[in-house]
Structure formats: structure tokens, C-alpha cells
Scaffold this motif. Structure first.
Motif, PDB file in Angstrom:
ATOM      1  N   TYR A  78       0.914  -1.067  -0.049  1.00 23.27           N
ATOM      2  CA  TYR A  78       0.159   0.059   0.068  1.00 23.27           C
ATOM      3  C   TYR A  78       0.904   1.290  -0.058  1.00 23.27           C
ATOM      4  O   TYR A  78       0.586   2.393  -0.544  1.00 23.27           O
ATOM      5  CB  TYR A  78      -0.902  -0.060   1.160  1.00 23.27           C
ATOM      6  CG  TYR A  78      -2.361  -0.628   0.805  1.00 23.27           C
ATOM      7  CD1 TYR A  78      -3.407   0.369   0.390  1.00 23.27           C
ATOM      8  CD2 TYR A  78      -2.611  -1.737   0.685  1.00 23.27           C
ATOM      9  CE1 TYR A  78      -4.445   0.049  -0.155  1.00 23.27           C
ATOM     10  CE2 TYR A  78      -3.843  -2.383   0.626  1.00 23.27           C
ATOM     11  CZ  TYR A  78      -4.792  -1.153  -0.098  1.00 23.27           C
ATOM     12  OH  TYR A  78      -5.884  -1.764  -0.400  1.00 23.27           O
ATOM     13  N   LEU A  79       2.118   1.333   0.574  1.00 21.61           N
ATOM     14  CA  LEU A  79       2.811   2.464   0.753  1.00 21.61           C
ATOM     15  C   LEU A  79       3.962   2.248  -0.399  1.00 21.61           C
ATOM     16  O   LEU A  79       4.846   3.452  -0.462  1.00 21.61           O
ATOM     17  CB  LEU A  79       3.700   2.330   2.062  1.00 21.61           C
ATOM     18  CG  LEU A  79       3.068   2.444   3.323  1.00 21.61           C
ATOM     19  CD1 LEU A  79       3.844   2.029   4.518  1.00 21.61           C
ATOM     20  CD2 LEU A  79       2.052   3.886   3.633  1.00 21.61           C
ATOM     21  N   CYS A 202      -2.275  10.064   6.803  1.00 21.43           N
ATOM     22  CA  CYS A 202      -2.560   8.787   6.453  1.00 21.43           C
ATOM     23  C   CYS A 202      -3.983   8.327   6.696  1.00 21.43           C
ATOM     24  O   CYS A 202      -4.601   7.553   6.126  1.00 21.43           O
ATOM     25  CB  CYS A 202      -1.761   7.550   7.208  1.00 21.43           C
ATOM     26  SG  CYS A 202      -0.096   7.808   6.395  1.00 21.43           S
ATOM     27  N   PHE A 206      -3.402   5.965   2.463  1.00 18.38           N
ATOM     28  CA  PHE A 206      -2.062   5.726   2.561  1.00 18.38           C
ATOM     29  C   PHE A 206      -1.250   6.123   1.348  1.00 18.38           C
ATOM     30  O   PHE A 206      -1.756   5.892   0.122  1.00 18.38           O
ATOM     31  CB  PHE A 206      -1.704   4.077   2.837  1.00 18.38           C
ATOM     32  CG  PHE A 206      -2.224   3.919   3.990  1.00 18.38           C
ATOM     33  CD1 PHE A 206      -2.558   4.383   5.102  1.00 18.38           C
ATOM     34  CD2 PHE A 206      -2.200   2.300   4.035  1.00 18.38           C
ATOM     35  CE1 PHE A 206      -2.865   3.909   6.292  1.00 18.38           C
ATOM     36  CE2 PHE A 206      -2.738   1.730   5.323  1.00 18.38           C
ATOM     37  CZ  PHE A 206      -2.986   2.434   6.160  1.00 18.38           C
ATOM     38  N   ASP A 208       1.798   7.085  -1.528  1.00 17.73           N
ATOM     39  CA  ASP A 208       2.804   6.612  -2.099  1.00 17.73           C
ATOM     40  C   ASP A 208       4.292   6.960  -1.565  1.00 17.73           C
ATOM     41  O   ASP A 208       4.637   7.935  -2.169  1.00 17.73           O
ATOM     42  CB  ASP A 208       2.655   6.668  -3.645  1.00 17.73           C
ATOM     43  CG  ASP A 208       3.888   5.937  -4.476  1.00 17.73           C
ATOM     44  OD1 ASP A 208       5.020   5.685  -4.081  1.00 17.73           O
ATOM     45  OD2 ASP A 208       3.470   5.751  -5.628  1.00 17.73           O
ATOM     46  N   VAL A 209       4.848   6.528  -0.646  1.00 18.10           N
ATOM     47  CA  VAL A 209       5.987   6.882   0.105  1.00 18.10           C
ATOM     48  C   VAL A 209       7.295   7.050  -1.036  1.00 18.10           C
ATOM     49  O   VAL A 209       8.125   7.931  -0.829  1.00 18.10           O
ATOM     50  CB  VAL A 209       6.417   5.778   1.237  1.00 18.10           C
ATOM     51  CG1 VAL A 209       7.782   6.443   1.910  1.00 18.10           C
ATOM     52  CG2 VAL A 209       5.343   6.084   2.139  1.00 18.10           C
ATOM     53  N   TYR A 217       9.119   7.707   6.804  1.00 21.54           N
ATOM     54  CA  TYR A 217       7.791   7.950   6.849  1.00 21.54           C
ATOM     55  C   TYR A 217       7.105   7.104   7.863  1.00 21.54           C
ATOM     56  O   TYR A 217       7.198   6.226   8.038  1.00 21.54           O
ATOM     57  CB  TYR A 217       7.179   7.517   5.438  1.00 21.54           C
ATOM     58  CG  TYR A 217       5.734   8.271   5.158  1.00 21.54           C
ATOM     59  CD1 TYR A 217       5.615   9.500   4.711  1.00 21.54           C
ATOM     60  CD2 TYR A 217       4.617   7.770   5.771  1.00 21.54           C
ATOM     61  CE1 TYR A 217       4.411  10.300   4.824  1.00 21.54           C
ATOM     62  CE2 TYR A 217       3.291   8.394   5.850  1.00 21.54           C
ATOM     63  CZ  TYR A 217       3.176   9.636   5.074  1.00 21.54           C
ATOM     64  OH  TYR A 217       2.050  10.513   5.210  1.00 21.54           O
ATOM     65  N   THR A 233       8.543   3.502   8.036  1.00 19.47           N
ATOM     66  CA  THR A 233       8.945   3.135   6.796  1.00 19.47           C
ATOM     67  C   THR A 233      10.365   3.974   6.697  1.00 19.47           C
ATOM     68  O   THR A 233      10.706   4.996   6.667  1.00 19.47           O
ATOM     69  CB  THR A 233       8.312   3.610   5.631  1.00 19.47           C
ATOM     70  OG1 THR A 233       7.044   3.074   5.842  1.00 19.47           O
ATOM     71  CG2 THR A 233       8.956   3.281   4.382  1.00 19.47           C
TER      72      THR A 233
END
Ligand SMILES: Cc1ncc(COP(=O)(O)O)c(C=O)c1O
Length: 407
Positions: A78-79, A202, A206, A208-209, A217, A233
Motif C-alpha cells: 500500500y505504501l 494517513c 495511505f 505512495d512513499v 515516513y 518506513t
């Protein structure tokens, strides 16, 4: 794309069918969201069937470990980062505390950390205290009029001794969605790392890191419909700047090297429930494949939230007796709306809102520094109406009608 089906959404949260909460409109989501049913179901199953030490050969233990590993993999997906870059810790405040020790272990006297003045204390005090170790702390101050951060005031703070910039994706009182990608580019150009507190962002999807460009993050799953824990993260490229904080024999294990103590196994396992909810929500709204799911969820949430945010911002901006904290444009802010009154104390307003069935906060929300910089008495704080995608237009109207009656 379909718009959010609120009936479907609210059926996934048992709080909305709980008699004691009937008629109570929930506006303290920035403090912690309601928990979705799949998380509760996973907790129940874990406690009933898997509450043993994980990762051994017996079936219950294997299943517990597999469920925990799955949470890492799904959350990472998801990230948009590899699973070995995601770690669970007790809370974001504890995670920043540990990260500060980790950075201190690899920094030299005279190295510089820039901390934004918009932070929740979780992403402020831990860095400021490193001054005791000879680290220079520079504050990227907010505009005292509206609490916003401007890139022009960051630029002169960066130099070749800067190792880290710590800022929030979205402040829990100012509410603006900060331009993380832009700050990441500037920070990286100066040779420093960017740490982002994503706690207040968040709940609204979530991110997109990888695309954001943050090196670290952080967020807390009890605000994203899940269990009470923090997520870290840490991109692989940032590792050399961090001294591992785990037991010496765990320092090469991706899920452990930055976590001094063992995680809460049940909470890690139950985190899967957040992704169960998001996956089901996307499928319900026509998402036919996994590809692109996080962005579709973010868009669904954002569109629903903006529709409700606009009338609230308009109402507050139109009143001469209220001072809105942060920008009035729904396009650039999350639905975390704090304000102060020229005539009444924030505490009084929050108390009166409770009499009208509005669950809202009055206080400083551990964002003392930004309130004080704006000339707001932190002892009384601000009123905060924070909501998320599951909030209905009827609840927004209930809050505005209550404010009309009180103010
Ligand atoms: C923006 C922000 N950052 C950090 C935190 C701290 O998170 P935790 O409670 O997980 O320590 C909060 C909690 O309210 C917050 O709102």
C-alpha cells in the motif's frame, strides 16, 4: 470512478450501529479513528486461536507468524515500498524517540537537524533534545498569521552540515497537506534526509512513499481504522545514517533493527484488517485489480472528504468572531479543522458541543509550539473538528448547527 457509498462504508464500522453512540457525531478522528470490523475480527481470531509465541513449528505459532508477516507485506505494498523497509513500533512518539537515538549515534558535533515549527511534539522534542549532544537544531518557523510553512523560509536553513529535515505531512492543527515531494527534492539536493510525520495524513489514504521521496515516513494505525501502534518506513538508502537500536543479534533483521523491544504480535497481525477493509472497499467501488488500489482509495476518500470540508471551512471563514487555523482552501488541506473564538474559550465551546452530541476536542493536541507561535494561548488551545471519509453530510450539518447555537 464511483463516488463513496457511505452506507457501505458505515456498515464496516460497528461504532455506527452501537446504541450508546447513536446521535453522537464523531469529530475527534485526528485523535484516533473508529476501528473497522475486519481489524476487530482479526483481533478476536488472534486472541482466541493464535495467542502464542509466533514463528515456531507448531500450527498456531506458524499461523500467528504468517499473519504478522502478511501485515508487513500488505502494508508495504500500500505504501509502495519493499516489505523490508516497514517496521512496527508501539507509537509514533516512541518511534521518533528511538530514531533520535539512532541518528545521534551516527552524527557528529556541529551536524544540523532542521525541525519544522508545525510539528506535533512527537516530531519536535526528540530532535531538539539532541542539542545536548552538540547537534545544531534549526527551526523552520511557521507563518504566525496562519500557521503555514513556506519553502522560501526553509532554503536559507539548509547547508552542507544539514543531515536531516523533520516535518509533518499534515499538521494535526493546521491541516494543510504540505508539499513533501518539493521539500524532499530540496533536502536531497543539500545532501540531507527527509523524515515525515504522516500521522495526520494517513487517515485520508495511505500515500505512495516512494513517489513522495521521504527517506523515513511514520504514522500511527490507531488513526487509520486499525490497532494502537506506530509504523515506520525507513528506506534502505537511509540506513547508513542510523545506528541500529535492537538487541545486537537482531541488528540485521529487517523487521527488528530499529525496534528495541518486541512488537505487540496481536496488533501487528490485526493490522491486516485495515487492508482487508481497503481491498473490499475498492472492489465494492469497481476496482477490478490490485494494481492502483491505494491511489483509488486515496481518491475516493479525498473526494468524499472535500465535499464535506468545503461548507465547514466556509462557515468558519465567514464568521468574524472565529479565527481559522491554516488555509481556507479545501484543495490543500485535510479535514482537520481547528479554530479559536474571539469571544469564548475553546474549552467552553468543546464542552457545549458535547451537549449537542458533537464529539470534538478543545485543547492543544500536543501541538503547543505552533499554537503559541500563532499567539494562541495553549492552555485553552483550539477547538478541533476533525473528520474522515466515513463522516456524513448530516453530521457536518449537526456540527455547524451546534456551533451556530453556541457561538
Ligand atoms: C501529527 C501527529 N504526529 C504524531 C502523533 C503522535 O502519535 P502517537 O500517539 O502514535 O505517538 C500524533 C498524535 O496525535 C499526531 O497527531
Amino acid at each position: 470512478m464511483l463516488s463513496l457509498d457511505l452506507d457501505y462504508v458505515r456498515k464496516q464500522f460497528p461504532a455506527f450501529s452501537t446504541p450508546s453512540l447513536e446521535g453522537q457525531a464523531f469529530f475527534e478522528n485526528a485523535g484516533g479513528s473508529y476501528m473497522c470490523q475486519p481489524v476487530i475480527d482479526r483481533f478476536a481470531r488472534y486472541f482466541e486461536q493464535r495467542k502464542v509465541q509466533p514463528y515456531y513449528a507448531f500450527a498456531a505459532s506458524k499461523e500467528a507468524g504468517m499473519e504478522m508477516d502478511l501485515a508487513h507485506v500488505r502494508l508495504a505494498s500500500y505504501l509502495n515500498v519493499p516489505a523490508d523497509e516497514v517496521m512496527f513500533g508501539p507509537s509514533t512518539s516512541e518511534n521518533t524517540y528511538v530514531l533520535a537515538q539512532a541518528f545521534a549515534g551516527r552524527m557528529s558535533v556541529g551536524d544540523v537537524i532542521i525541525v519544522s515549527g508545525q510539528e506535533h511534539e512527537a516530531n519536535s522534542g526528540v530532535w531538539r533534545r539532541l542539542e545536548d549532544k552538540g547537534i545544531t537544531i534549526r527551526i523552520w518557523e511557521v507563518d504566525p498569521d496562519d500557521g503555514r510553512l513556506h519553502i522560501e523560509t526553509l532554503l536559507p536553513l539548509l547547508d552542507d552540515r544539514t543531515r536531516l529535515v523533520a516535518m509533518t505531512h499534515c499538521s494535526n492543527v493546521v491541516g494543510e497537506i504540505n508539499p513533501v515531494r518539493k521539500v524532499a527534492d530540496i533536502t536531497h539536493e543539500a545532501g540531507a534526509l527527509l523524515l515525515i510525520d504522516g500521522v495526520s495524513y494517513c487517515p485520508h489514504g495511505f500515500p505512495d512513499v516512494d513517489a513522495l521521496g521521504a527517506d523515513i515516513y511514520l504514522f500511527s494505525t490507531y488513526k487509520t481504522y486499525g490497532p494502537h501502534q506506530g509504523v515506520m518506513t525507513i528506506r534502505r538508502s537511509a540506513r547508513p545514517m542510523l545506528e541500529p537500536q535492537a538487541h545486537y543479534f537482531n541488528r540485521d533483521i529487517p523487521s527488528k533493527w530499529m525496534v528495541p523491544a518486541g512488537p505487540d504480535h496481536a496488533q501487528v497481525a490485526a493490522s491486516n484488517g485495515m487492508m482487508d477493509y481497503f481491498d473490499a472497499l475498492d472492489a465494492y467501488h469497481g476496482g477490478a485489480e490490485d494494481q492502483g488500489r491505494p491511489r483509488r482509495i486515496e481518491t475516493l476518500f479525498r473526494e468524499a472528504e472535500k465535499t464535506n470540508l468545503a461548507p465547514m471551512l466556509e462557515y468558519i471563514s465567514a464568521r468574524n468572531d472565529l479565527r481559522l487555523i491554516g488555509p481556507a482552501d479545501p484543495e490543500i488541506r485535510a479535514p482537520t479543522v481547528a479554530f479559536v473564538s474571539a469571544r469564548m474559550s475553546s474549552q467552553d465551546i468543546a464542552r457545549k458541543l458535547a451537549d449537542h452530541g458533537i464529539m470534538a476536542g478543545g485543547g492543544e493536541y500536543y501541538a503547543v509550539r505552533v499554537l503559541e507561535k500563532m499567539g494562541i494561548d495553549a492552555a485553552d488551545g483550539a477547538v478541533r473538528l476533525s473528520f474522515v471519509h466515513y463522516t456524513s453530510r448530516e453530521e457536518i450539518n449537526q456540527a455547524l448547527t451546534a456551533l451556530d447555537a453556541i457561538l
